[in-house]
Structure formats: structure tokens, C-alpha cells
Design a protein around this motif. Structure first.
Motif, PDB file in Angstrom:
ATOM      1  N   ASN A 103     130.129 125.075  16.452  1.00 42.38           N
ATOM      2  CA  ASN A 103     128.879 125.839  16.437  1.00 42.38           C
ATOM      3  C   ASN A 103     127.645 124.936  16.466  1.00 42.38           C
ATOM      4  N   SER A 104     127.787 123.675  16.053  1.00 38.34           N
ATOM      5  CA  SER A 104     126.643 122.781  15.901  1.00 38.34           C
ATOM      6  C   SER A 104     126.516 121.817  17.072  1.00 38.34           C
ATOM      7  N   PRO A 105     125.421 121.891  17.855  1.00 38.42           N
ATOM      8  CA  PRO A 105     125.251 120.940  18.961  1.00 38.42           C
ATOM      9  C   PRO A 105     125.084 119.502  18.473  1.00 38.42           C
ATOM     10  N   VAL A 106     124.516 119.319  17.284  1.00 32.43           N
ATOM     11  CA  VAL A 106     124.341 117.955  16.768  1.00 32.43           C
ATOM     12  C   VAL A 106     125.694 117.345  16.417  1.00 32.43           C
ATOM     13  N   GLN A 107     126.580 118.137  15.807  1.00 30.15           N
ATOM     14  CA  GLN A 107     127.921 117.657  15.518  1.00 30.15           C
ATOM     15  C   GLN A 107     128.694 117.358  16.810  1.00 30.15           C
ATOM     16  N   LEU A 108     128.547 118.211  17.813  1.00 33.23           N
ATOM     17  CA  LEU A 108     129.243 117.984  19.078  1.00 33.23           C
ATOM     18  C   LEU A 108     128.749 116.728  19.786  1.00 33.23           C
ATOM     19  N   GLU A 109     127.468 116.436  19.661  1.00 33.56           N
ATOM     20  CA  GLU A 109     126.936 115.234  20.298  1.00 33.56           C
ATOM     21  C   GLU A 109     127.572 113.980  19.709  1.00 33.56           C
ATOM     22  N   LYS A 110     127.947 114.027  18.444  1.00 32.18           N
ATOM     23  CA  LYS A 110     128.635 112.876  17.846  1.00 32.18           C
ATOM     24  C   LYS A 110     130.014 112.692  18.466  1.00 32.18           C
ATOM     25  N   ASP A 111     130.716 113.782  18.756  1.00 28.38           N
ATOM     26  CA  ASP A 111     131.983 113.674  19.478  1.00 28.38           C
ATOM     27  C   ASP A 111     131.763 113.086  20.874  1.00 28.38           C
ATOM     28  N   ARG A 112     130.737 113.584  21.565  1.00 27.42           N
ATOM     29  CA  ARG A 112     130.477 113.108  22.930  1.00 27.42           C
ATOM     30  C   ARG A 112     130.076 111.637  22.942  1.00 27.42           C
ATOM     31  N   ALA A 113     129.296 111.210  21.953  1.00 30.55           N
ATOM     32  CA  ALA A 113     128.846 109.818  21.913  1.00 30.55           C
ATOM     33  C   ALA A 113     130.029 108.865  21.816  1.00 30.55           C
ATOM     34  N   ILE A 114     131.000 109.197  20.964  1.00 34.41           N
ATOM     35  CA  ILE A 114     132.184 108.342  20.847  1.00 34.41           C
ATOM     36  C   ILE A 114     133.016 108.407  22.119  1.00 34.41           C
ATOM     37  N   ALA A 115     133.126 109.602  22.687  1.00 33.04           N
ATOM     38  CA  ALA A 115     133.904 109.751  23.923  1.00 33.04           C
ATOM     39  C   ALA A 115     133.306 108.902  25.044  1.00 33.04           C
ATOM     40  N   ARG A 116     131.985 108.889  25.149  1.00 34.18           N
ATOM     41  CA  ARG A 116     131.327 108.065  26.179  1.00 34.18           C
ATOM     42  C   ARG A 116     131.566 106.577  25.920  1.00 34.18           C
ATOM     43  N   ALA A 117     131.374 106.168  24.683  1.00 38.91           N
ATOM     44  CA  ALA A 117     131.488 104.748  24.347  1.00 38.91           C
ATOM     45  C   ALA A 117     132.909 104.235  24.509  1.00 38.91           C
ATOM     46  N   GLU A 118     133.896 105.105  24.258  1.00 36.50           N
ATOM     47  CA  GLU A 118     135.297 104.673  24.230  1.00 36.50           C
ATOM     48  C   GLU A 118     136.118 105.201  25.404  1.00 36.50           C
ATOM     49  N   GLN A 167     122.225 119.125   8.338  1.00 34.07           N
ATOM     50  CA  GLN A 167     123.091 118.228   7.572  1.00 34.07           C
ATOM     51  C   GLN A 167     123.554 117.051   8.434  1.00 34.07           C
ATOM     52  N   SER A 168     123.876 117.320   9.691  1.00 28.40           N
ATOM     53  CA  SER A 168     124.363 116.258  10.559  1.00 28.40           C
ATOM     54  C   SER A 168     123.277 115.232  10.851  1.00 28.40           C
ATOM     55  N   ARG A 169     122.045 115.701  11.064  1.00 28.00           N
ATOM     56  CA  ARG A 169     120.943 114.759  11.295  1.00 28.00           C
ATOM     57  C   ARG A 169     120.672 113.915  10.058  1.00 28.00           C
ATOM     58  N   ALA A 170     120.797 114.523   8.879  1.00 29.58           N
ATOM     59  CA  ALA A 170     120.550 113.787   7.634  1.00 29.58           C
ATOM     60  C   ALA A 170     121.634 112.746   7.382  1.00 29.58           C
ATOM     61  N   ALA A 171     122.840 113.009   7.899  1.00 34.00           N
ATOM     62  CA  ALA A 171     123.966 112.066   7.775  1.00 34.00           C
ATOM     63  C   ALA A 171     124.207 111.650   6.334  1.00 34.00           C
ATOM     64  N   ASN A 172     124.112 112.632   5.411  1.00 31.17           N
ATOM     65  CA  ASN A 172     124.241 112.306   3.991  1.00 31.17           C
ATOM     66  C   ASN A 172     125.533 112.830   3.363  1.00 31.17           C
ATOM     67  N   SER A 173     126.523 113.160   4.196  1.00 30.70           N
ATOM     68  CA  SER A 173     127.831 113.533   3.676  1.00 30.70           C
ATOM     69  C   SER A 173     128.904 112.945   4.579  1.00 30.70           C
ATOM     70  N   ARG A 174     130.101 112.803   4.053  1.00 29.76           N
ATOM     71  CA  ARG A 174     131.158 112.183   4.846  1.00 29.76           C
ATOM     72  C   ARG A 174     131.644 113.073   5.974  1.00 29.76           C
ATOM     73  N   TRP A 175     131.290 114.367   5.946  1.00 34.22           N
ATOM     74  CA  TRP A 175     131.743 115.286   6.985  1.00 34.22           C
ATOM     75  C   TRP A 175     130.951 115.134   8.279  1.00 34.22           C
TER      76      TRP A 175
END
Length: 272
Positions: A96-111, A19-27
Motif C-alpha cells: 500500500n505504501s509507495p515509499v516502502q515499495l521504492e525501497k524494494d525497487r532501489a535494492i532491485a536496481r542496485a543489485e 514512518q518509512s521516510r522517518a526510518a526510525n523502526s526496523r520495519w
């Protein structure tokens, strides 16, 4: 009807990664740079349920969260954790989801945010020390856990005395209904008994198909498990509200709130 045991944790990890890779929901949509910039200025809000912002009083009416250690539990995806970190907190995102966690890390790195991540099971926080956090932020997610008392017990353990647990969860009555059938035009009629579990009401092939499509295995826990479980773990209930979904999400939204949130406190001295 009972079906063969499934590795629910692994299947739900796969579903959320899909679901996270598809990026088709607001969650699974990370916040933007403007949201982070505003949070740094004290203009921030977060949600435990689909729409209603968590009251600031649940954070002690603080604009700035500097000095707080916050555990964002099962809330990966680049939303709440980066926002709370931008507001000044030191944040650990545990999901539980590494793909969801990578989104947290990406923002943390950028900001350049004070945000760390750990992948794991919300019911097993053994990687975390006792009395480590001032606040736990746990949005609607225990719907993916077969048993939630271990979640509450672990939250109690890792919170400091006087710490707070902010939790969102589904109205169990939501699971009386077959929502796929309703979406296909079937009448709104109760079909399932409560408490609900996909693993009890759906066959293995159906579950596998749904997981491949990005739908996680869900459990409709009772209020006894949700609120009574927190009390049994030792928490004191301090606040409560209900929330509705978007009107287009389910016809039930016109009839009842579909989710709830609680604000609980770990007492300085355990209640007897």
C-alpha cells in the motif's frame, strides 16, 4: 462506540509513508549489500513475525529459490522481497505504501534483482491473474486491514494449485490492552473487548493524530478470522508457530507470545 467512516487504506498509506521516510523502526530499514550477497550463496533467512526465522521446510527445504514465483504481500520496505529475489525467486512486491515499495525497487536496481512492484490494497489483487504464484509471503500486515477474509480469498485465487501461503499475524489478545497507557506507566490491565478495532475504540481526532505521527490504523482480528478464514477460503494448514517481541517492546512479552505464523497450502483439488 462507532465513529464516522474513515478511508482506512488512504490513512494507512499516509502513516506508512511517514514512518518509512522517518526510518526510525526496523520495519523500514532495507537490507544491506552483504545480506543480498549471502542470499545469492544460499545463506538467507526471512521473518513473518518479529524475531523467529521462517523454517526452511516451509520453502521446501530449498537453499536456492530459482524457478519460484513469489508474491510478497504487504511486505514492502526493502527486506523480505529483495532477500527472496537474491535467493533466486522471481518476486512481486505488492504494498500500500509507495515509499516502502521504492525501497524494494532501489535494492532491485542496485543489485539487478528479478523484482517488480505494484501499489495496492492487500484485499484487492484484481491486478493479478489467477494461479500466478507458487508462494505468497505475507508477514504481520493484515492487522491494517478491516476485513481479512477477502485477503485470504484473493491469496487463494492467485496461488497455483499446490502453492503455499506463509502468513504472520498478531495474537489477538495483544489488543486487550492500551499500550500507550502501559508505556506511560499504567498497570497491565485489560481495557478493550475483542475483536479490536481502532475505528471502534478511538475517536477520529485521536486516529488522525496517530496517523500523522506514523501510526497506522490497526485491527486485532480473532483467530477464527485468521486461521478459520484461511480454512474457509480453501487452504489446508500445514504448519504453525508462535513468536515473542523484544522484551523492551511490551511487558506482555514476558507473559505470552505476541504473534503467530501459519504455513498453508492450496490443494491441487479443492476440498469439499
Amino acid at each position: 462506540m462507532t465513529f464516522p467512516p474513515l478511508d482506512v487504506l488512504a490513512l494507512n498509506r499516509r502513516a506508512w509513508d511517514t514512518q518509512s521516510r522517518a526510518a526510525n523502526s526496523r520495519w523500514v530499514q532495507p537490507v544491506d549489500a552483504q545480506t543480498i550477497a549471502e542470499a545469492r550463496q544460499g545463506n538467507w533467512s526471512v521473518i513473518l513475525t518479529p524475531n523467529q526465522a521462517v523454517p526452511r521446510s516451509w520453502f521446501g527445504d530449498r537453499q536456492n529459490l530459482t524457478g519460484l514465483n513469489i508474491l510478497c504481500l504487504a511486505s514492502g520496505g526493502g527486506q523480505q522481497a529483495p532477500t527472496l529475489a537474491a535467493a533466486g525467486a522471481r518476486v512481486l512486491s505488492f504494498d500500500n505504501s509507495p515509499v516502502q515499495l521504492e525501497k524494494d525497487r532501489a535494492i532491485a536496481r542496485a543489485e539487478a534483482l528479478a523484482l517488480e512492484t505494484i501499489q495496492g490494497d492487500m484485499a484487492d489483487l484484481s491486478a493479478l491473474a489467477d494461479h500466478s504464484f507458487d508462494l505468497i509471503f505475507h508477514p504481520v500486515a493484515n492487522v491494517f486491514a478491516p476485513d481479512i477474509l477477502p485477503v485470504w480469498l484473493e491469496c487463494y485465487r492467485v496461488l497455483k494449485p499446490g502453492g503455499h501461503l506463509l502468513a504472520g499475524f498478531m495474537n489477538p489478545d495483544f489488543y486487550l490492552f492500551d499500550h500507550e497507557a502501559i508505556d506511560s506507566g499504567a498497570p497491565l490491565e485489560a481495557k478493550f473487548s475483542l475483536p479490536y478495532a481502532d475505528t471502534q475504540h478511538l475517536d477520529t481526532d485521536t486516529i488522525e493524530t496517530r496517523v500523522a505521527q506514523g501510526h497506522a490504523i490497526e485491527y486485532g482480528h480473532s483467530l477464527d478470522a485468521q486461521i478459520g478464514g484461511q480454512l474457509a477460503a480453501g487452504f489446508l494448514l500445514r504448519g504453525f508457530y508462535e513468536d515473542h517481541w523484544d522484551d523492551s517492546a511490551t511487558p506482555l512479552n514476558r507473559l505470552m507470545p505476541t504473534s503467530m505464523a501459519t504455513w498453508s497450502e492450496k490443494p491441487v483439488a479443492r476440498q469439499r
